[in-house]
Design an enzyme around this catalytic site. Structure first.
Site, mmCIF file in Angstrom:
data_model
loop_
_atom_site.group_PDB
_atom_site.id
_atom_site.type_symbol
_atom_site.label_atom_id
_atom_site.label_comp_id
_atom_site.label_asym_id
_atom_site.label_seq_id
_atom_site.Cartn_x
_atom_site.Cartn_y
_atom_site.Cartn_z
ATOM 1 N N CYS A 1 2.952 15.541 -3.705
ATOM 2 C CA CYS A 1 2.899 14.802 -2.436
ATOM 3 C C CYS A 1 3.722 15.453 -1.325
ATOM 4 O O CYS A 1 3.304 16.429 -0.723
ATOM 5 C CB CYS A 1 3.316 13.351 -2.664
ATOM 6 N N GLU B 1 0.262 11.218 -8.684
ATOM 7 C CA GLU B 1 1.721 11.137 -8.780
ATOM 8 C C GLU B 1 2.158 9.825 -9.440
ATOM 9 O O GLU B 1 1.674 8.745 -9.093
ATOM 10 C CB GLU B 1 2.307 11.226 -7.371
ATOM 11 N N LEU C 1 -6.962 -24.044 7.205
ATOM 12 C CA LEU C 1 -7.992 -23.686 8.181
ATOM 13 C C LEU C 1 -7.748 -24.506 9.444
ATOM 14 O O LEU C 1 -7.699 -25.732 9.391
ATOM 15 C CB LEU C 1 -9.370 -23.984 7.605
ATOM 16 N N LYS D 1 9.312 17.263 -8.521
ATOM 17 C CA LYS D 1 9.151 17.143 -7.071
ATOM 18 C C LYS D 1 10.412 17.611 -6.362
ATOM 19 O O LYS D 1 11.528 17.244 -6.736
ATOM 20 C CB LYS D 1 8.837 15.693 -6.706
#
Length: 542
Positions: free
Chosen positions: A148, A41, A292, A112
């Site tokens: 879809c 799609e 970190l 669609k």
């Protein structure tokens, strides 16, 4: 009939690359003597194109690309998705369409019918729904071609008033084909297979399903294209989280095959690695940086980033203060050694004391508190952004979904970044990710996994000083956010009333923070960002 499914990774608006991929697959199909090749799609434009669809030039380029591909369709028929212009005066300007190309030209276009407008979807914003369905013909075979959502109205509680397949089946098609852009969440594959199986069983014909793969900013597509026989049994399944090319023969591919089962944490891990990698590759970014801390969140994000981008492209920076434990320093250094990544160590105590000295007059007589803690987070954010600007690194945010939900983070500090990696992963799931990462070899030191969570912004600080324990917090957050359970429902489920009200108040009063976070990689059915749209100012639950 031999049919090929081309499961490819497209980029929104990159017409040259998208067309190249499609033409390359068509050439391969010809060599394999395939009669029909199917693409996904809106593959020409990439999905979701969003407001690019409002640019006439964008639509013109889609049309030119579609015609270029059509010219390649000699001795093979191709089906692919592309936006098309609505010629009618009334209605939206565009259709979400499937081109059918053969003999070097476009021979049919299917629009669609059912346009999803929920969660991350907003297709009715741009497209006009189709109201006239018809089957296509390929080599004399009648095919019900759908896009879809057109197959999703078969659920027990249908969202739409009609079903395109109820019209198409009247023409007695021999095959269903569904081209899709079906986003990943950790439970979606099973639901998708169930929907497709019910269609095949109800209409009594085999079904081919073709999905996108790859990530577009926060949305991840997992692939998993497949074929089902007329009894609704899976007869073939393509790779997950990878491009793939598969051949199916309608005369022989009717035998059921075993379904592939992968754990929820494995799926989340694969999705996050793909999401990081595509975010960087599709924007031509190469280097990542992150703070970190010695905690579990940043450790997991570092491991995912190294897997997605390579150890030479990720720079962890440890910025200890006077409140950082010795264990946080040694654990962080051990993690970097295990991953073989270079790191930077930049203490912030001196900078922090300078801030406090500068604000001495304004803070005089007041007890230290959140303001002083947030200064530390913002110093770290400033250092990371300075390094990002200087060296062209993209900052990865390491906040988890539990923290983002209740506002346990500092704006312009630990909430800054270009991409939120685990912002849709609850804290309890982060621990599971860490154990999954370590299942082959111990990368994350065990001390990081077992230590009590702490922001280390004051002496002996623990997350539990401010928040409920995560094994209490996360289930309530899940029921409220993913399942949309209100406060009374949560209490009736057996949760403590005071705890429920406390947590929900934290979630709702911190909506303003979430509007200022980086895009969050979506791995759950309800992620913060595009798919969860709540007002910043509101009185619900107050």
């Amino acid at each position: 009939m031999k049919i090929a499914l081309a499961q490819l990774n497209y980029t929104v608006g990159d017409f040259e690359k998208n067309v190249f991929k499609i033409k390359e697959a068509i050439a391969r199909a010809k060599k394999e003597e395939v009669r029909l090749i199917v693409f996904s799609e809106l593959c020409i434009s990439g999905y979701p194109p969003r407001d690019f669809l409002e640019f006439r030039d964008f639509i013109d380029r889609c049309t030119r690309a579609a015609n270029e591909i059509a010219s390649e369709c000699i001795d093979v028929t191709a089906i692919f998705g592309c936006p098309t212009v609505n010629p009618e005066v009334e209605g939206k300007n565009l259709f979400n369409s499937a081109y059918v190309c053969s003999d070097g030209k476009v021979i049919d276009v299917i629009h669609k019918a059912l346009l999803p407008t929920y969660d991350i979807f907003d297709e009715y914003r741009y497209f006009e729904p189709n109201r006239k369905s018809h089957c296509i013909k390929v080599d004399g075979k009648k095919i019900a071609l759908t896009i879809c959502e057109d197959l999703w109205n078969i659920e027990d509680d249908p969202m739409y008033v009609h079903s395109p397949m109820e019209e198409l089946i009247k023409e007695n098609p021999e095959l269903m084909i569904n081209i899709a852009a079906s986003p990943f969440d950790y439970g979606h594959a099973e639901k998708r297979k169930s929907i497709l199986s019910r269609n095949a069983m109800q209409y009594g014909i085999p079904l081919l399903y073709l999905n996108h793969v790859g990530a577009q900013t926060e949305i991840i597509f997992d692939g998993g294209s497949l074929m089902m026989n007329e009894k609704g049994h899976l007869t073939g399944e393509m790779k997950y989280f990878e491009e793939d090319f598969a051949l199916f023969d309608l005369t022989s591919d009717r035998k059921a095959t075993n379904d592939k089962t992968v754990s929820k944490i494995e799926r989340i891990h694969s999705a996050l690695v793909l999401g990081i990698g595509d975010y960087f590759r599709k924007q031509n970014f190469t280097k990542a940086i992150l703070g970190l801390s010695g905690g579990i969140d940043s450790a997991v994000v570092l491991c995912l980033a190294v897997e997605a981008l390579g150890k030479e492209n990720v720079l962890p920076v440890f910025m200890p203060s006077q409140f950082s434990s010795k264990e946080s320093v040694t654990d962080s250094l051990a993690l970097c050694k295990n991953l073989e990544v270079k790191h930077e160590l930049i203490p912030i105590e001196k900078v922090y004391r300078e801030y406090i000295h500068t604000l001495q007059k304004q803070f005089n007589g007041l007890q230290p508190g959140i303001a002083e803690e947030n200064i530390q987070a913002r110093i770290r954010g400033m250092i990371l952004m300075a390094l990002s600007n200087k060296f062209g690194h993209i900052l990865l945010n390491t906040s988890n979904k539990s923290e983002i939900a209740v506002g346990y983070g500092t704006l312009y500090g630990d909430m800054c970044g270009g991409l939120s990696v685990i912002g849709d992963v609850y804290k309890t799931e982060v621990y599971k990710l860490a154990k999954h990462i370590n299942h082959i070899r111990a990368i994350i030191p065990e001390a990081i996994i077992i230590k009590a969570p702490s922001a280390e912004l004051r002496p002996d600080q623990k997350d539990s000083d401010t928040l409920p324990e995560y094994d209490q917090l996360d289930p309530i957050l899940y029921q409220y956010i993913e399942q949309r359970k209100g406060p009374q429902e949560l209490i009736e489920m057996g949760n403590d009333a005071g705890l429920v009200r406390r947590i929900l108040k934290l979630v709702n009063t911190n909506e303003y923070k979430r509007h200022q976070t980086p895009p969050i990689l979506r791995v759950s059915p309800k992620a913060f960002g595009q798919g969860r749209r709540l007002p910043i100012v509101g009185k619900y639950l107050s």
